[in-house]
Design an enzyme around this catalytic site. Structure first.
Site, PDB file in Angstrom:
ATOM      1  N   SER A  11       4.449  -9.517   2.875  1.00 50.29           N
ATOM      2  CA  SER A  11       3.226  -9.191   3.598  1.00 50.29           C
ATOM      3  C   SER A  11       2.500  -8.076   2.852  1.00 50.29           C
ATOM      4  O   SER A  11       3.070  -7.012   2.619  1.00 50.29           O
ATOM      5  CB  SER A  11       3.576  -8.736   5.013  1.00 50.29           C
ATOM      6  OG  SER A  11       2.419  -8.315   5.699  1.00 50.29           O
ATOM      7  N   SER A 251      10.562   2.138   4.221  1.00 54.06           N
ATOM      8  CA  SER A 251       9.354   1.720   4.910  1.00 54.06           C
ATOM      9  C   SER A 251       8.135   1.853   4.016  1.00 54.06           C
ATOM     10  O   SER A 251       7.963   2.854   3.331  1.00 54.06           O
ATOM     11  CB  SER A 251       9.165   2.576   6.170  1.00 54.06           C
ATOM     12  OG  SER A 251       7.862   2.518   6.660  1.00 54.06           O
ATOM     13  N   LYS A 252       7.251   0.839   4.046  1.00 50.42           N
ATOM     14  CA  LYS A 252       5.978   0.944   3.339  1.00 50.42           C
ATOM     15  C   LYS A 252       5.150   2.098   3.883  1.00 50.42           C
ATOM     16  O   LYS A 252       4.461   2.800   3.147  1.00 50.42           O
ATOM     17  CB  LYS A 252       5.181  -0.358   3.510  1.00 50.42           C
ATOM     18  CG  LYS A 252       5.724  -1.552   2.752  1.00 50.42           C
ATOM     19  CD  LYS A 252       4.862  -2.762   3.032  1.00 50.42           C
ATOM     20  CE  LYS A 252       5.445  -4.018   2.408  1.00 50.42           C
ATOM     21  NZ  LYS A 252       4.682  -5.221   2.783  1.00 50.42           N
ATOM     22  N   ARG A 253       5.224   2.286   5.188  1.00 52.71           N
ATOM     23  CA  ARG A 253       4.408   3.299   5.838  1.00 52.71           C
ATOM     24  C   ARG A 253       4.707   4.696   5.302  1.00 52.71           C
ATOM     25  O   ARG A 253       3.844   5.546   5.204  1.00 52.71           O
ATOM     26  CB  ARG A 253       4.656   3.245   7.348  1.00 52.71           C
ATOM     27  CG  ARG A 253       3.766   4.160   8.174  1.00 52.71           C
ATOM     28  CD  ARG A 253       4.038   3.965   9.647  1.00 52.71           C
ATOM     29  NE  ARG A 253       3.839   2.583  10.034  1.00 52.71           N
ATOM     30  CZ  ARG A 253       4.247   2.067  11.204  1.00 52.71           C
ATOM     31  NH1 ARG A 253       4.874   2.845  12.062  1.00 52.71           N
ATOM     32  NH2 ARG A 253       4.009   0.810  11.497  1.00 52.71           N
ATOM     33  N   HIS A 255       6.061   5.271   2.291  1.00 57.71           N
ATOM     34  CA  HIS A 255       6.041   5.236   0.825  1.00 57.71           C
ATOM     35  C   HIS A 255       7.408   5.544   0.217  1.00 57.71           C
ATOM     36  O   HIS A 255       7.507   6.209  -0.813  1.00 57.71           O
ATOM     37  CB  HIS A 255       4.982   6.204   0.278  1.00 57.71           C
ATOM     38  CG  HIS A 255       3.623   5.950   0.838  1.00 57.71           C
ATOM     39  ND1 HIS A 255       2.866   4.857   0.476  1.00 57.71           N
ATOM     40  CD2 HIS A 255       2.879   6.631   1.750  1.00 57.71           C
ATOM     41  CE1 HIS A 255       1.714   4.883   1.132  1.00 57.71           C
ATOM     42  NE2 HIS A 255       1.703   5.935   1.915  1.00 57.71           N
TER      43      HIS A 255
END
Length: 316
Positions: A11, A251-253, A255
């Site tokens: 995604s 998590s991408k959030r 970084h």
């Protein structure tokens, strides 16, 4: 013997991080070791979170690592389009088929109402929907529709769905007790992950799905949708999650070890060596090419349990 068709379906809601690469590598190795076909599908259903530049970046990052694909975005192929944002008509047809059979209903509950009336999911902390809107009368639905756009839920039966995961082993859920009726189209009209991923994997002839263990609980729902839609389900391999030293999932959030930072510090071969060591494919993180890893790949080597990322990698 049927040729293996695997996929990687990220995604584009942010830059890929080490955990995304971990799943991507194992999916790639499994397909390449079997001489199969790998499909890259961009799961950009959510218009609020997904961006085209992230999709471009993730394809560049995969190529940098040497993880190619045979069909999909940037390559083409017979099962396109390979971006979910361009497949809405396909999902609509599946939704209409389910609605025609009386298997879906509108749900007017707010998130707070759903949580207040639900029990926690046994494995993921997710709420189990109690079915509040399932038996509304036409008049009640009409009244609620005046002030709120509904999401749409699929009715689930009171029975168990069981399967054997290629890595995690036997898994079973009673859909009504452990999951409840689940959303297949959001109130904003966006088709939900459970419906879209099932329709896409079935339409694209995917025979093996490799993804993170956090999605294990989604599989019984998708298997039920495969049954209803007359699609052939793939084999599933749910791989361990990579955890920060404090136990957080990457998590991408936040970084955590995203590809921008990783590419600044590692060569492709050095990063692949670390991923292979975290997976249990090699004893020590030494630089290695993707092709070399594929020659010796076996699912029997892959760890089942979640893996803590060592401080040495975090501070490298």
């Amino acid at each position: 013997m049927e040729m293996l068709r695997g996929r990687f379906a990220p995604s584009p809601s942010g830059r890929m991080h080490l955990g995304n690469l971990f799943s991507a590598l194992l999916a790639w190795l499994s397909v390449r070791a079997a001489g199969g076909t790998l499909v890259l599908r961009i799961e950009d259903l959510d218009p609020d979170r997904c961006r085209g530049e992230y999709a471009d970046a993730l394809m560049d990052d995969l190529r940098w690592l040497g993880l190619d694909w045979d069909e999909g975005d940037g390559v083409g192929g017979p099962q396109g389009p390979y971006r979910q944002s361009k497949r809405t008509e396909i999902y609509a047809a599946a939704f209409d088929a389910l609605e025609h059979r009386g298997l879906v209903y509108p749900c007017y509950c707010t998130r707070a109402e759903r949580l207040a009336a639900s029990a926690p999911h046994r494995g993921d902390g997710e709420a189990v929907y109690a079915g509040k809107c399932r038996d509304l009368t036409p008049a009640q639905r009409e009244e609620r529709a005046r002030t709120r756009r509904p999401a749409w839920r699929l009715m689930v039966p009171d029975r168990e769905i069981a399967f054997t995961d290629g890595l995690q082993g036997a898994y079973v859920e009673n859909l009504l007790r452990d999951c409840g009726d689940f959303i297949i189209r959001r109130s904003d009209g966006v088709y939900a992950y459970q419906l879209a991923v099932t329709v896409d994997d079935g339409a694209m002839g995917i025979t093996q799905v490799v993804r993170g263990r956090d999605l294990l609980f989604s599989t019984p729902r998708q298997l039920y949708l495969y049954q209803l839609l007359g699609l052939t389900p793939p084999e599933f391999y749910h791989v361990p999650l990579l955890l920060a030293p404090d136990g957080r999932r990457l998590s991408k959030r936040e970084h955590d070890l995203d590809m921008g930072a990783l590419r600044a510090r590692f060569s492709p071969e050095a990063l692949l060596g670390w991923l292979a060591a975290l997976a249990g494919l090699v004893d020590h993180p030494e630089p290695v090419g993707a092709g070399e890893l594929a020659k010796a790949f076996s699912w029997e080597k892959v760890r089942k349990e979640d893996v803590f990322v060592p401080e040495t990698l975090l501070k490298a």
